[in-house]
Design a protein around this motif. Structure first.
Motif, PDB file in Angstrom:
ATOM      1  N   CYS A   4       0.837  -1.212   0.000  1.00  0.00           N
ATOM      2  CA  CYS A   4       0.000   0.000   0.000  1.00  0.00           C
ATOM      3  C   CYS A   4       0.865   1.254   0.000  1.00  0.00           C
ATOM      4  O   CYS A   4       0.597   2.211  -0.737  1.00  0.00           O
ATOM      5  N   TYR A   5       1.890   1.280   0.830  1.00  0.00           N
ATOM      6  CA  TYR A   5       2.773   2.453   0.888  1.00  0.00           C
ATOM      7  C   TYR A   5       3.387   2.736  -0.486  1.00  0.00           C
ATOM      8  O   TYR A   5       3.476   3.885  -0.922  1.00  0.00           O
ATOM      9  N   ALA A   6       3.833   1.668  -1.136  1.00  0.00           N
ATOM     10  CA  ALA A   6       4.458   1.859  -2.447  1.00  0.00           C
ATOM     11  C   ALA A   6       3.439   2.433  -3.438  1.00  0.00           C
ATOM     12  O   ALA A   6       3.756   3.321  -4.229  1.00  0.00           O
ATOM     13  N   LEU A   7       2.202   1.919  -3.394  1.00  0.00           N
ATOM     14  CA  LEU A   7       1.171   2.434  -4.302  1.00  0.00           C
ATOM     15  C   LEU A   7       0.838   3.890  -3.962  1.00  0.00           C
ATOM     16  O   LEU A   7       0.722   4.739  -4.840  1.00  0.00           O
ATOM     17  N   TRP A   8       0.695   4.180  -2.684  1.00  0.00           N
ATOM     18  CA  TRP A   8       0.284   5.528  -2.275  1.00  0.00           C
ATOM     19  C   TRP A   8       1.398   6.567  -2.451  1.00  0.00           C
ATOM     20  O   TRP A   8       1.151   7.690  -2.851  1.00  0.00           O
ATOM     21  N   GLU A   9       2.636   6.170  -2.100  1.00  0.00           N
ATOM     22  CA  GLU A   9       3.710   7.165  -2.013  1.00  0.00           C
ATOM     23  C   GLU A   9       4.638   7.186  -3.230  1.00  0.00           C
ATOM     24  O   GLU A   9       5.159   8.241  -3.582  1.00  0.00           O
ATOM     25  N   ASP A  10       4.898   6.005  -3.806  1.00  0.00           N
ATOM     26  CA  ASP A  10       5.981   5.924  -4.784  1.00  0.00           C
ATOM     27  C   ASP A  10       5.519   5.838  -6.236  1.00  0.00           C
ATOM     28  O   ASP A  10       6.335   5.997  -7.150  1.00  0.00           O
ATOM     29  N   SER A  11       4.247   5.552  -6.473  1.00  0.00           N
ATOM     30  CA  SER A  11       3.843   5.241  -7.838  1.00  0.00           C
ATOM     31  C   SER A  11       3.660   6.494  -8.695  1.00  0.00           C
ATOM     32  O   SER A  11       4.187   6.576  -9.794  1.00  0.00           O
ATOM     33  N   TRP A  12       2.905   7.463  -8.200  1.00  0.00           N
ATOM     34  CA  TRP A  12       2.685   8.705  -8.952  1.00  0.00           C
ATOM     35  C   TRP A  12       3.503   9.823  -8.317  1.00  0.00           C
ATOM     36  O   TRP A  12       3.304  10.151  -7.143  1.00  0.00           O
ATOM     37  N   GLU A  13       4.386  10.430  -9.070  1.00  0.00           N
ATOM     38  CA  GLU A  13       5.119  11.580  -8.536  1.00  0.00           C
ATOM     39  C   GLU A  13       4.174  12.765  -8.347  1.00  0.00           C
ATOM     40  O   GLU A  13       3.108  12.833  -8.944  1.00  0.00           O
ATOM     41  N   ASP A  14       4.601  13.705  -7.513  1.00  0.00           N
ATOM     42  CA  ASP A  14       3.744  14.852  -7.191  1.00  0.00           C
ATOM     43  C   ASP A  14       3.307  15.622  -8.435  1.00  0.00           C
ATOM     44  O   ASP A  14       2.183  16.106  -8.504  1.00  0.00           O
ATOM     45  N   ASP A  15       4.214  15.746  -9.385  1.00  0.00           N
ATOM     46  CA  ASP A  15       3.868  16.529 -10.580  1.00  0.00           C
ATOM     47  C   ASP A  15       3.561  15.638 -11.789  1.00  0.00           C
ATOM     48  O   ASP A  15       3.680  16.075 -12.928  1.00  0.00           O
ATOM     49  N   ALA A  16       3.149  14.398 -11.502  1.00  0.00           N
ATOM     50  CA  ALA A  16       2.807  13.497 -12.615  1.00  0.00           C
ATOM     51  C   ALA A  16       1.554  13.968 -13.354  1.00  0.00           C
ATOM     52  O   ALA A  16       1.447  13.831 -14.567  1.00  0.00           O
ATOM     53  N   VAL A  17       0.610  14.530 -12.594  1.00  0.00           N
ATOM     54  CA  VAL A  17      -0.653  14.944 -13.210  1.00  0.00           C
ATOM     55  C   VAL A  17      -0.496  16.364 -13.751  1.00  0.00           C
ATOM     56  O   VAL A  17      -0.210  17.294 -12.996  1.00  0.00           O
ATOM     57  N   GLU A  18      -0.662  16.515 -15.068  1.00  0.00           N
ATOM     58  CA  GLU A  18      -0.418  17.815 -15.704  1.00  0.00           C
ATOM     59  C   GLU A  18      -1.706  18.510 -16.152  1.00  0.00           C
ATOM     60  O   GLU A  18      -1.788  19.729 -16.158  1.00  0.00           O
ATOM     61  N   ILE A  19      -2.688  17.731 -16.580  1.00  0.00           N
ATOM     62  CA  ILE A  19      -3.978  18.274 -17.047  1.00  0.00           C
ATOM     63  C   ILE A  19      -3.736  19.391 -18.055  1.00  0.00           C
ATOM     64  O   ILE A  19      -4.217  20.519 -17.922  1.00  0.00           O
ATOM     65  N   ASP A  20      -2.998  19.068 -19.091  1.00  0.00           N
ATOM     66  CA  ASP A  20      -2.688  20.070 -20.116  1.00  0.00           C
ATOM     67  C   ASP A  20      -3.650  19.881 -21.297  1.00  0.00           C
ATOM     68  O   ASP A  20      -3.478  18.987 -22.121  1.00  0.00           O
ATOM     69  N   ARG A  21      -4.642  20.734 -21.344  1.00  0.00           N
ATOM     70  CA  ARG A  21      -5.671  20.574 -22.382  1.00  0.00           C
ATOM     71  C   ARG A  21      -5.123  20.845 -23.774  1.00  0.00           C
ATOM     72  O   ARG A  21      -5.601  20.279 -24.759  1.00  0.00           O
ATOM     73  N   GLU A  22      -4.143  21.718 -23.863  1.00  0.00           N
ATOM     74  CA  GLU A  22      -3.587  22.057 -25.177  1.00  0.00           C
ATOM     75  C   GLU A  22      -2.972  20.834 -25.842  1.00  0.00           C
ATOM     76  O   GLU A  22      -3.256  20.519 -26.992  1.00  0.00           O
ATOM     77  N   SER A  23      -2.120  20.145 -25.083  1.00  0.00           N
ATOM     78  CA  SER A  23      -1.426  18.993 -25.663  1.00  0.00           C
ATOM     79  C   SER A  23      -2.253  17.710 -25.544  1.00  0.00           C
ATOM     80  O   SER A  23      -1.879  16.689 -26.121  1.00  0.00           O
ATOM     81  N   GLY A  24      -3.342  17.742 -24.775  1.00  0.00           N
ATOM     82  CA  GLY A  24      -4.120  16.523 -24.554  1.00  0.00           C
ATOM     83  C   GLY A  24      -3.443  15.567 -23.598  1.00  0.00           C
ATOM     84  O   GLY A  24      -3.769  14.389 -23.536  1.00  0.00           O
TER      85      GLY A  24
END
Lengths: 487, 487
Positions: free
Chosen positions: B168-188
């Motif tokens: 669980c720790y690995a999934l919660w803490e290590d899988s997605w980096e803090d800035d993994a989510v970009e939500i950039d509509r221009e580039s999709g």
């Protein structure tokens, strides 16, 4: 066929569901999918629009078949990330009175004793507004994450699903008798232990002595939704489902599917006329025909072809990255791919499709009919399917959120209400929560025991689909016919 | 030691929790436990009373050790029936702004990939107000219903729990980096796939490649509650817990427990002063001392001795039906039973107890200190534990519902607020829902990515316990220290 048509909003607790690329459409709210506020607003809007239920698709694992890599799926949010939909239900129930909720759950990666408890809890918390959409899962990546090196083959998955439901039925229907709960403060007797039974299930996949850990909820068994399309899937639906989702892309296909599943249901000793058939639709509506067409073209321009191919690759378990997207489908050497591509586009059999064109087509709600037009035109089309083809209702698919829903509610539903196809809202200020403030500790004495319909204001979801007084499964359903040990 | 003391309401989604017989007390609302309205009112009341969290106990299976039969447990509702507590949380979150929720979950009967998804979803839905109380389960009847012929032995359960949390720790803490989510509509581009990692866990109990199916939630890892009391349990708490529930019945026992767990935490490389210790308390409060005593006696008269013995038999895994209840504990031949009975009553070591008297004592909240008195007296006692013994907070146990909670909130909390031990309510009309009506589709753009504290109005539960700006696990926690593959 009932007079009124039924409506489910078909959605998913993820950025994208069946319209890859649409989250990037200007003003689209899909990136709010993780917020409670997004879903309570969906619930209020769906209730305001006379929807019977919000139907949550779900998937575990990631669409990594395309290119044998998850890169496209993660980058373009192809049903990833996806939150757990059943946890949205209690908050959505809190702000609505009558709206139902159908939650997709896989029988492959959970245990029936656990699932039975979750759905009994949800049925209690929603006053009988819950349904389960039973699936057996198809992604290899889900199998790997949940402890299986290999997916079970389809036959094994369905064998397990059959036994899974048998266990759940026994827990929901046979363990606690209707009058088991007495709540007698004088004697200190909450329940009569002679009326709370073990189920003593011992099978190939599960051993569950019981009894059920939850007392009977308003519907006992949640409404059973199913969408089986293979031979085994149709059998499963015919035996178990109360609401059946037909995903055939043509009218002839839907007619054949309904006829076949009804006939199989009769073979299972069930009244086929009690099954409720739904088809998916993608309504794109405008005040004028030109406005609707313009909206359609704008939506179509946002379809992400690569993301759609990643989604289809997962559906088909075939890596479509290996095919030139500008290749004509009829020139693809792989018969299986050619066959399924043709299946997707069966609604326009005379067209000569490229792979890219198939993706562009499927990127607007996959295989369901897209209905583009004025409120009257959309209502005409729904009425045709309802009155002429005999489907009971529609799973309304979204392209842009929340516009697909709000357009439908604000433009099409008034037209359907005028025709008597959707009932009027209960009260003027309809939606917005059962109570905004004040103190209420609940009944304090269970309203549940010994009554066939528990909820106060509205009716259970099953009654909404099948008629007042039908809160419980019908006697011809396998869950009601035989004791668990005989099934 | 923080200035302010922390409060959890310790409850359960069942008719009875730790006061067998009390549901039959006149006016008790416990039979409403299955209703959403009951729990939303609990939430509003707890928030009004400055509680940090509602802490849900949970158990699967039935208390059938007593008399080798479930009859007493079912008849007297001894933690049976019991609904799934985590499904209450989203509805309770909907009507509150700051209240946290701690949900008990067993690592023995679920899969970490599934549990990680559920708690990420809950953390999103509650804006970072979720905690998990990690247990390993003790009832044989639960093991049987969930597919194990025999309970795992305690060592195996804890080995599994260790590995479970690692996954669980690995999934919660290590899988997605803090800035993994970009939500950039221009580039999709929704997320950067280079910053979404597999965890590739392969262990004795689980094989989980990942990545996590959910994007980072406000707290990422839910606040970790734990209540281990055995040697192995203390190690588990010292390694993992942020909030520790000490269930020792005496002050000396609590002091020894805190000292020991802190020392073990230091051995694990953690700052022991960051652990938050809670003890259970059973406040019975009246406007006057006489009124409080009268209330205590009335509550005590409703203790169901047989039901309490059924509960204790499950706790101890010893059938207490075989012992004459009027037998003196010191005359019981079985050392183990004598030992545990004495442990229950250690707070009054000089008394000569019968088995019945032990049950009568334990029927009011089991082993936790019962504090009977005026608001001032109860506040004095809590202040003593807080200021002199050094516990950070209290798990307030209920006898009669909702009176135990409302008495505490209406009588004791004002006194605690006057002393500065509980913070004042945020706004005059504090509780009652974030918004009563109006349209709000959520942020539409995730507020989550790249921020350490996601929620709008209040703070996360972790910040509430540890201070502003501490929404995420501290760097000295094992989940943050090493990559998953090294743990």
């Amino acid at each position: 066929m009932p007079d009124r048509l039924h409506l489910n909003l078909f959605t998913m607790a993820s950025v994208e569901h069946v319209s890859p690329g649409s989250w990037a459409y200007p003003g689209d709210r899909s990136p709010g999918y993780a917020d409670r506020e997004y879903w309570t607003e969906v619930a209020r809007t769906a209730e305001r629009g006379g929807f019977d239920a919000v139907f949550f698709a779900d998937v575990r694992g990631v669409y990594d078949v395309y290119g044998d890599d998850r890169e496209v799926a993660v980058e373009k949010a192809v049903q990833t990330p996806a939150n757990d939909p059943q946890l949205l239900v209690p908050a959505m129930a809190e702000v609505t009175e009558d709206l139902g909720f159908a939650v997709t759950r896989s029988t492959t990666y959970t245990h029936p004793y656990q699932l039975a408890r979750e759905f009994s809890t949800l049925d209690h918390l929603t006053d009988g507004r819950i349904a389960i959409n039973v699936v057996t899962s198809y992604l290899q990546s889900a199998a790997e994450n949940l402890g299986l090196d290999e997916r079970m083959d389809k036959e094994t998955r369905y064998d397990r699903a059959d036994e899974f439901l048998d266990v759940c039925y026994a827990l929901w229907e046979d363990s606690w008798e209707d009058d088991a709960v007495e709540i007698d403060r004088e004697s200190g007797r909450y329940a009569n232990p002679a009326k709370v039974h073990a189920i003593d299930h011992v099978g190939d996949h599960f051993s569950v002595p019981g009894p059920h850990g939850c007392e009977p909820s308003p519907q006992r068994t949640p409404v059973i939704y199913q969408a089986g399309s293979s031979d085994r899937g149709r059998e499963f639906a015919a035996a178990n489902a109360e609401a059946v989702f037909a995903s055939q892309p043509t009218e002839a296909g839907v007619r054949e599917y309904m006829r076949d599943v009804k006939s199989r249901a009769a073979d299972h000793g069930r009244d086929p006329e009690r099954l409720r058939f739904f088809i998916g639709v993608v309504p794109i509506v405008g005040e004028t025909e030109a406005a609707a067409e313009a909206k359609h073209d704008a939506y179509a321009a946002h379809v992400d072809v690569e993301a759609t191919l990643a989604l289809l690759s997962g559906f088909l378990d075939m890596d479509l990255s290996e095919i030139d997207p500008d290749r004509k489908v009829e020139h693809i050497e792989t018969d299986a791919i050619q066959g399924t591509m043709n299946a997707f586009t069966r609604s326009q059999p005379d067209r000569d499709w490229t792979v890219r064109e198939v993706a562009e087509f499927c990127g607007l709600g996959t295989t369901s009919p897209t209905i583009v037009g004025t409120p009257e035109q959309v209502a005409d089309e729904l009425a045709y399917w309802h009155e002429e083809v005999g489907v009971h209702g529609f799973n309304v698919k979204e392209i842009v959120r929340p516009d697909s829903l709000t357009d439908f509610v604000d433009l099409v539903v008034p037209e359907l209400r005028e025709r008597g196809l959707v009932s009027d809202p209960k009260s003027a200020g309809g939606s917005g929560g059962r109570r905004a403030s004040g103190t209420n500790w609940g009944s304090g004495r269970s309203r549940r025991s010994g009554t066939s319909c528990g909820n106060r204001g509205g009716s259970t979801l099953r009654e909404r689909l099948l008629g007042t007084g039908r809160a419980r499964l019908h006697d011809d359903h396998p869950a009601r016919r035989e004791p668990a040990s005989e099934r």
